[in-house]
Enzyme design. Structure first.
Site, mmCIF file in Angstrom:
data_model
loop_
_atom_site.group_PDB
_atom_site.id
_atom_site.type_symbol
_atom_site.label_atom_id
_atom_site.label_comp_id
_atom_site.label_asym_id
_atom_site.label_seq_id
_atom_site.Cartn_x
_atom_site.Cartn_y
_atom_site.Cartn_z
ATOM 1 N N ASP A 129 41.446 44.706 28.295
ATOM 2 C CA ASP A 129 41.804 44.149 29.597
ATOM 3 C C ASP A 129 43.175 44.696 30.004
ATOM 4 O OD1 ASP A 129 41.290 42.645 31.864
ATOM 5 O OD2 ASP A 129 42.369 40.904 31.110
ATOM 6 N N HIS A 136 49.633 40.847 41.316
ATOM 7 C CA HIS A 136 49.456 39.781 40.316
ATOM 8 C C HIS A 136 50.584 39.859 39.286
ATOM 9 C CE1 HIS A 136 47.546 37.136 37.339
ATOM 10 N NE2 HIS A 136 47.722 38.092 36.435
ATOM 11 N N GLU A 199 40.236 34.588 36.519
ATOM 12 C CA GLU A 199 40.958 35.784 36.967
ATOM 13 C C GLU A 199 39.964 36.711 37.654
ATOM 14 O OE1 GLU A 199 43.229 37.518 33.725
ATOM 15 O OE2 GLU A 199 44.900 36.143 34.126
ATOM 16 N N GLU A 201 38.737 40.042 38.572
ATOM 17 C CA GLU A 201 38.943 41.408 38.078
ATOM 18 C C GLU A 201 37.698 42.251 38.369
ATOM 19 O OE1 GLU A 201 40.565 41.899 34.186
ATOM 20 O OE2 GLU A 201 41.543 39.940 34.170
ATOM 21 N N ASP A 233 37.969 36.929 33.895
ATOM 22 C CA ASP A 233 38.692 36.757 32.630
ATOM 23 C C ASP A 233 39.219 35.318 32.579
ATOM 24 O OD1 ASP A 233 40.144 37.142 30.305
ATOM 25 O OD2 ASP A 233 41.812 38.131 31.318
ATOM 26 N N ARG A 237 45.704 28.556 30.613
ATOM 27 C CA ARG A 237 47.125 28.860 30.820
ATOM 28 C C ARG A 237 48.043 28.081 29.894
ATOM 29 N NH1 ARG A 237 46.371 33.619 33.129
ATOM 30 N NH2 ARG A 237 45.248 33.466 35.111
ATOM 31 N N GLN A 240 47.862 29.840 26.645
ATOM 32 C CA GLN A 240 48.491 31.153 26.815
ATOM 33 C C GLN A 240 50.019 31.083 26.783
ATOM 34 O OE1 GLN A 240 47.242 33.114 30.440
ATOM 35 N NE2 GLN A 240 48.463 34.948 30.068
ATOM 36 N N LYS A 253 42.273 33.648 25.974
ATOM 37 C CA LYS A 253 41.397 34.491 26.773
ATOM 38 C C LYS A 253 40.144 34.947 26.046
ATOM 39 C CE LYS A 253 44.988 36.210 29.822
ATOM 40 N NZ LYS A 253 44.347 36.343 31.146
ATOM 41 N N THR A 257 34.342 35.483 28.644
ATOM 42 C CA THR A 257 34.635 36.411 29.737
ATOM 43 C C THR A 257 33.296 36.710 30.401
ATOM 44 O OG1 THR A 257 36.421 37.414 28.445
ATOM 45 C CG2 THR A 257 35.632 38.668 30.341
ATOM 46 N N GLU A 371 48.487 31.602 40.308
ATOM 47 C CA GLU A 371 49.257 32.014 41.483
ATOM 48 C C GLU A 371 49.039 31.067 42.668
ATOM 49 O OE1 GLU A 371 48.648 36.594 41.772
ATOM 50 O OE2 GLU A 371 47.289 35.756 40.296
#
Ligand code: MN
Length: 421
Positions: A129, A136, A199, A201, A233, A237, A240, A253, A257, A371
Site C-alpha cells: 500500500d 491526503h 480509505e 484508494e 483500505d 485509527r 494505528q 490495517k 482490505t 480527514e
C-alpha cells in the site's frame, strides 16, 4: 493506442451493454466469477451480463494460446501471458460481442451478473500500500504534525509499506470490527476499535515484471500494470495511532482490505490518459520518463457513499460522503512499479498495489473520515438526521470510479462495497 474497440459508436447485441453506465462494450473488464452451481473461472463484464471465457475457449472461439489460462479460478495465468494476450482477447471479444452473426455461438456463454458470484480477481502473492495521494498525506500530516505536514522525502520517492494479502477480500464481504491495543484514560487497553475508518484508494494489479535482483526501467514499467480497480483500505485509527511509531501501520490495517471484483485494463483506459501530477521537484532519473510524464496519469472520478441501518430502513438513497479524482495521485502507476523494483524486489503476477488514500484539496474531497471529521472532532451530518465521526455497525461504504470524456463511451471501475457487521 486507440483503435476500433474504443469507438463510441460501437454497439453490442447484448442490449444491456449499450449506454450501460459501468460496462459498455468499450470497457470489457476481466474478473473471476462462478455461475449458478458452477466453479470459479475467468469472465468479462458486458452490460448486466458476465461472459464466460472458459466456455468461449471450449467452444473454440478464443485463441488456443489463451484457452488454458481462462479456465482457472484466478487471473494469474492470464496475467503471465502479458499485455499482448490481454489485447488479443479484448479485440476478439469486441468483435464477438458486436457482430450479430456471433450471437448464436456466444449467447450460451453469457450469464446474468445478478445470478453470479464474483470473486477476488487474482491469487495475490504480495500486497503493497502506497501513500501517493498528496492531499491526503498533507491533510493527515497537518492533524498529527502541524509544523511539518509533508515529510521532506515525500516529493522524492513514493512512500509505501508492505501489507498482508491474507486479509484481502472481494467487494461485498462483511467487515468485522477489529479489536486491538488502543490508548484509554489510564493507558493502553485491549478493546474493540472505536475509530473504524475507510480509505478511498485505487487498486493496481501487477502482471509480473522482474526477477529478484533485477529492476524495471521506468520506460517499461507501465507494461507491468495489468489493470486497475478500487480498493478500500479499512483502517482502525485508534489502533494505528498507538502502534505506528516507529515502523508504520500494522494491525490497524491488516484485518480486512476490500477490492472491486472487475479489473479494468490499460487498453480500456487509453482514452482517459492525462499528464502526471504537475510538480516543482523533478523526479530522479529512474522515476522520470517523458512518455510517463506526458500520459502516465489517468482521469477517473472517484466517489465514496455511505448507507446506514437507519437510512436503509427509511428507504433513503446512499449518501455521497465525498468525491475525489485520480489526478490527485502524486506518483504514476509506472513510477510506483519502477520504485518498488528499484532495489531488486521481484514483482510477480497477481501482486496488488494500493495507491494510498486519494483526497482532493477541498474538504468535500477527503478520502477518509479521519480527514472529513478531523479525527473525530467535527461530526459529519447525514441526511438521515444522524451524524458520524467514525463508522458504526451497520454502515456500508461503497467506492465508485467513473471515466468520462467527450467523444468516448463512459466506463467504470465498478464498485467496491463493504458493510460493517
Ligand atoms: Mn491506505
Amino acid at each position: 493506442m486507440l483503435d476500433k474497440t474504443h469507438d463510441q459508436a460501437l454497439l453490442s447485441w447484448v442490449d444491456s451493454a449499450n449506454g450501460h453506465p459501468q460496462f459498455p462494450i468499450q470497457n470489457l473488464p476481466f474478473g473471476v466469477f462462478s455461475p449458478p452451481s458452477g466453479v470459479p473461472r475467468v469472465g468479462v463484464a458486458i452490460g448486466d451480463a458476465v461472459l464466460d471465457l472458459a466456455a468461449l475457449s471450449r467452444a473454440g472461439l478464443l485463441d488456443t494460446s489463451v484457452s488454458e489460462a481462462c479456465d482457472r479460478p484466478e487471473l494469474n495465468a492470464l496475467m503471465l501471458l502479458g499485455s499482448g494476450a490481454r489485447r488479443l482477447i479484448r479485440e476478439k471479444l469486441s468483435s464477438l460481442l458486436s457482430e450479430r452473426g456471433a450471437r448464436m455461438a456466444v449467447s450460451d456463454a453469457l450469464y446474468l451478473a445478478a445470478d453470479c458470484t464474483l470473486h477476488l480477481p487474482a491469487r495475490i502473492g504480495d500486497y503493497t500500500d502506497f501513500y501517493a495521494g498528496i492531499h491526503h498525506a498533507r491533510a493527515v500530516g497537518k492533524i498529527f504534525r502541524p509544523d511539518e505536514p509533508l515529510m521532506p522525502n515525500y516529493v522524492h520517492l513514493p512512500i509505501g509499506y508492505h501489507g498482508r494479502s491474507s486479509s484481502i477480500v472481494a467487494s461485498g464481504t462483511p467487515v468485522k470490527r477489529p479489536s486491538g491495543q488502543v490508548v484509554g484514560e489510564q493507558g493502553p487497553i485491549f478493546s474493540s476499535s472505536a475509530k473504524l475508518d475507510y480509505e478511498l484508494e485505487m487498486a493496481i494489479w501487477i502482471g509480473g515484471a522482474n526477477d529478484r535482483g533485477s529492476t524495471v526501467p521506468i520506460r517499461d514499467a507501465q507494461n507491468a500494470v495489468w489493470g486497475y480497480g478500487l480498493l478500500n483500505d479499512w483502517s482502525a485509527r485508534d489502533i494505528q495511532s498507538w502502534e505506528y511509531r516507529p515502523l508504520g501501520p500494522f494491525l490497524s490495517k491488516n484485518f480486512i482490505t476490500t477490492v472491486s471484483p472487475w479489473v479494468t485494463t490499460p487498453e480500456a483506459l487509453a482514452p482517459f490518459r492525462r499528464p502526471a501530477f504537475p510538480r516543482d521537484t523533478r523526479p530522479m532519473d529512474y522515476l522520470f520518463d517523458d512518455a510517463d510524464q506526458a500520459g502516465g496519469g489517468v482521469d477517473i472520478s472517484l466517489e465514496v457513499s455511505l448507507s446506514t441501518t437507519r437510512s436503509r430502513d427509511e428507504g433513503l438513497p446512499d449518501f455521497v460522503l465525498s468525491v475525489s479524482h485520480s489526478r490527485y495521485l502524486y506518483w504514476t502507476a509506472a513510477q510506483l512499479v519502477a520504485h518498488h523494483a528499484s532495489g531488486g524486489c521481484p514483482l510477480r503476477a497477481g501482486d496488488l498495489f494500493g495507491t494510498g488514500t486519494i483526497s482532493g484539496p477541498a474538504k468535500h474531497e477527503a478520502g477518509s473520515l479521519l480527514e472529513l471529521s478531523t479525527d473525530g472532532r467535527v461530526p459529519v451530518d447525514l441526511p438521515s438526521g444522524e451524524t458520524r465521526t467514525y463508522l458504526q455497525d451497520g454502515d456500508e461504504i461503497t467506492l465508485r470510479g467513473i471515466c468520462k470524456k467527450d467523444g468516448f463511451a463512459s466506463i467504470s471501475l465498478g464498485e467496491c462495497r463493504g458493510r460493517i457487521e
